[in-house]
Write a protein that holds these residues in place. Structure first.
Motif, PDB file in Angstrom:
ATOM      1  N   ARG A 111       5.681   6.388   3.493  1.00 19.38           N
ATOM      2  CA  ARG A 111       6.885   5.939   4.195  1.00 19.38           C
ATOM      3  C   ARG A 111       6.528   5.457   5.588  1.00 19.38           C
ATOM      4  N   CYS A 112       7.339   4.520   6.087  1.00 16.90           N
ATOM      5  CA  CYS A 112       7.238   4.136   7.489  1.00 16.90           C
ATOM      6  C   CYS A 112       8.393   4.803   8.236  1.00 16.90           C
ATOM      7  N   ASP A 113       8.233   4.960   9.537  1.00 17.26           N
ATOM      8  CA  ASP A 113       9.273   5.619  10.337  1.00 17.26           C
ATOM      9  C   ASP A 113      10.436   4.679  10.644  1.00 17.26           C
ATOM     10  N   ASP A 114      10.122   3.430  10.929  1.00 18.65           N
ATOM     11  CA  ASP A 114      11.131   2.467  11.365  1.00 18.65           C
ATOM     12  C   ASP A 114      11.378   1.484  10.226  1.00 18.65           C
ATOM     13  N   GLY A 115      12.343   1.831   9.341  1.00 17.44           N
ATOM     14  CA  GLY A 115      12.514   1.038   8.140  1.00 17.44           C
ATOM     15  C   GLY A 115      13.958   0.793   7.744  1.00 17.44           C
TER      16      GLY A 115
ATOM     17  N   TYR B 129       0.827  -1.213   0.000  1.00 19.39           N
ATOM     18  CA  TYR B 129       0.000   0.000   0.000  1.00 19.39           C
ATOM     19  C   TYR B 129       0.857   1.258   0.000  1.00 19.39           C
ATOM     20  N   ARG B 130       1.976   1.228   0.722  1.00 17.35           N
ATOM     21  CA  ARG B 130       2.845   2.404   0.690  1.00 17.35           C
ATOM     22  C   ARG B 130       3.474   2.589  -0.692  1.00 17.35           C
ATOM     23  N   LEU B 131       3.823   1.496  -1.346  1.00 17.44           N
ATOM     24  CA  LEU B 131       4.297   1.597  -2.731  1.00 17.44           C
ATOM     25  C   LEU B 131       3.213   2.224  -3.616  1.00 17.44           C
TER      26      LEU B 131
ATOM     27  N   GLU C 146      -1.984 -10.761  14.448  1.00 17.63           N
ATOM     28  CA  GLU C 146      -2.510 -10.328  13.152  1.00 17.63           C
ATOM     29  C   GLU C 146      -3.368  -9.074  13.271  1.00 17.63           C
ATOM     30  N   GLN C 147      -4.135  -8.957  14.343  1.00 12.46           N
ATOM     31  CA  GLN C 147      -5.033  -7.817  14.501  1.00 12.46           C
ATOM     32  C   GLN C 147      -4.261  -6.507  14.547  1.00 12.46           C
ATOM     33  N   ALA C 148      -3.135  -6.484  15.261  1.00  8.91           N
ATOM     34  CA  ALA C 148      -2.324  -5.272  15.347  1.00  8.91           C
ATOM     35  C   ALA C 148      -1.747  -4.910  13.980  1.00  8.91           C
TER      36      ALA C 148
ATOM     37  N   ARG D 107      -4.288   1.923   8.916  1.00 12.02           N
ATOM     38  CA  ARG D 107      -3.826   3.304   9.126  1.00 12.02           C
ATOM     39  C   ARG D 107      -3.104   3.823   7.885  1.00 12.02           C
ATOM     40  N   VAL D 108      -2.283   2.969   7.277  1.00  6.26           N
ATOM     41  CA  VAL D 108      -1.592   3.344   6.042  1.00  6.26           C
ATOM     42  C   VAL D 108      -2.606   3.707   4.959  1.00  6.26           C
ATOM     43  N   ILE D 109      -3.659   2.901   4.852  1.00  9.20           N
ATOM     44  CA  ILE D 109      -4.682   3.148   3.832  1.00  9.20           C
ATOM     45  C   ILE D 109      -5.424   4.451   4.126  1.00  9.20           C
TER      46      ILE D 109
END
Length: 267
Positions: free
Chosen positions: A258-262, A210-212, A241-243, A250-252
């Motif tokens: 971008r993610c912060d921790d990558g 999704y971020r791509l 899985e739920q988390a 949230r990304v959607i």
């Protein structure tokens, strides 16, 4: 615009199943078009796996790079980022270390490689009985006659249908398998790679997809070619899985790119 023959890295994830990893790597040796390098992203396997990789490296015409991290639980996103960072290829073909690549896996993926696209491939799930035969006989041949009928179509090859279906099949962004996907390294760096906050099983590939998508990278599906044969094993725990689903949602919702921790900490 079609790019001809980018430098390719075959990225293989593994954890403490050297018997399966050996089948994966040997199927890479048997490709009609070889990858330019193999990077094995190892999430804390024991010394038996290291010894296997050294032995395979001594046999191989293809450079093999072993990227290892200490076993601190299921940290697939972390070891994938480390593996991607080490890759020298422009184009990365990602599989798990419990699959056997079809002989045209690399060539079929390269046929669909195009700037600003990532690719989702297909898999055939092998039965426990066929998996046992694969381990018992290195020369055992997987064919239409010994795979589950529900997966038989995934193993067929057709260039015409492959191209026709590439932008028509599996349009949902997170309809993909991390055991068979391909992407440009530059695109992954642009979105900061896998999200290392996702530390258990589930949706880490979809969240990244999704971020791509929000970064302007399109999706193709590789059908009628480039499949992998998934060796049977018990399914991983889905406790968290739920988390992971919540993070993907949230990304959607926020259309995050971008993610912060990558991956940036390894570059």
């Amino acid at each position: 615009m079609k790019i001809k023959s980018p430098k390719t890295t075959l990225l293989i994830t593994t954890y403490n199943w050297p018997e399966a990893l050996e089948r994966t790597v040997r199927s890479a040796f048997d490709q009609t078009v070889a990858p330019d390098e193999i990077v094995i992203a190892d999430d804390g396997s024991t010394d038996e796996t290291r010894q296997l990789i050294e032995r395979l490296g001594n046999e191989s015409q293809i450079p093999i790079i072993h990227v290892w991290q200490e076993d601190k639980g299921f940290l697939r996103t972390t070891i994938l980022n480390k593996g991607i960072a080490k890759a020298s290829g422009e184009y990365i073909l990602q599989v798990d270390g419990d699959v056997i690549l079809s002989r045209h896996f690399v060539s079929d993926h390269l046929e669909l490689a195009e700037p600003n696209y990532f690719v989702c491939g297909s898999r055939v799930k092998l039965s426990p009985e066929i998996t046992q035969k694969v381990f018992a006989n290195p020369d055992f041949h997987i064919s239409l006659w010994n795979m589950p009928p529900s997966f038989a179509l995934n193993s067929l090859r057709s260039r015409l249908l492959r191209r026709f279906m590439s932008l028509r099949y599996g349009k949902k962004i997170d309809h993909l398998r991390g055991c068979n996907m391909a992407y440009w390294k530059a695109d992954i760096i642009k979105i900061n790679g896998y999200n290392e906050k996702l530390t258990q099983w589930g949706h880490e590939d979809g969240e990244m997809a999704y971020r791509l998508h929000f970064a302007g990278v399109g999706k193709k599906s590789l059908k009628m070619g480039g499949c992998v044969y998934h060796l049977y094993h018990k399914e991983a725990s889905r406790d968290n899985e739920q988390a992971h689903t919540a993070e993907q949602n949230r990304v959607i919702k926020e259309r995050l790119r971008r993610c912060d921790d990558g991956i940036d900490k390894y570059l």
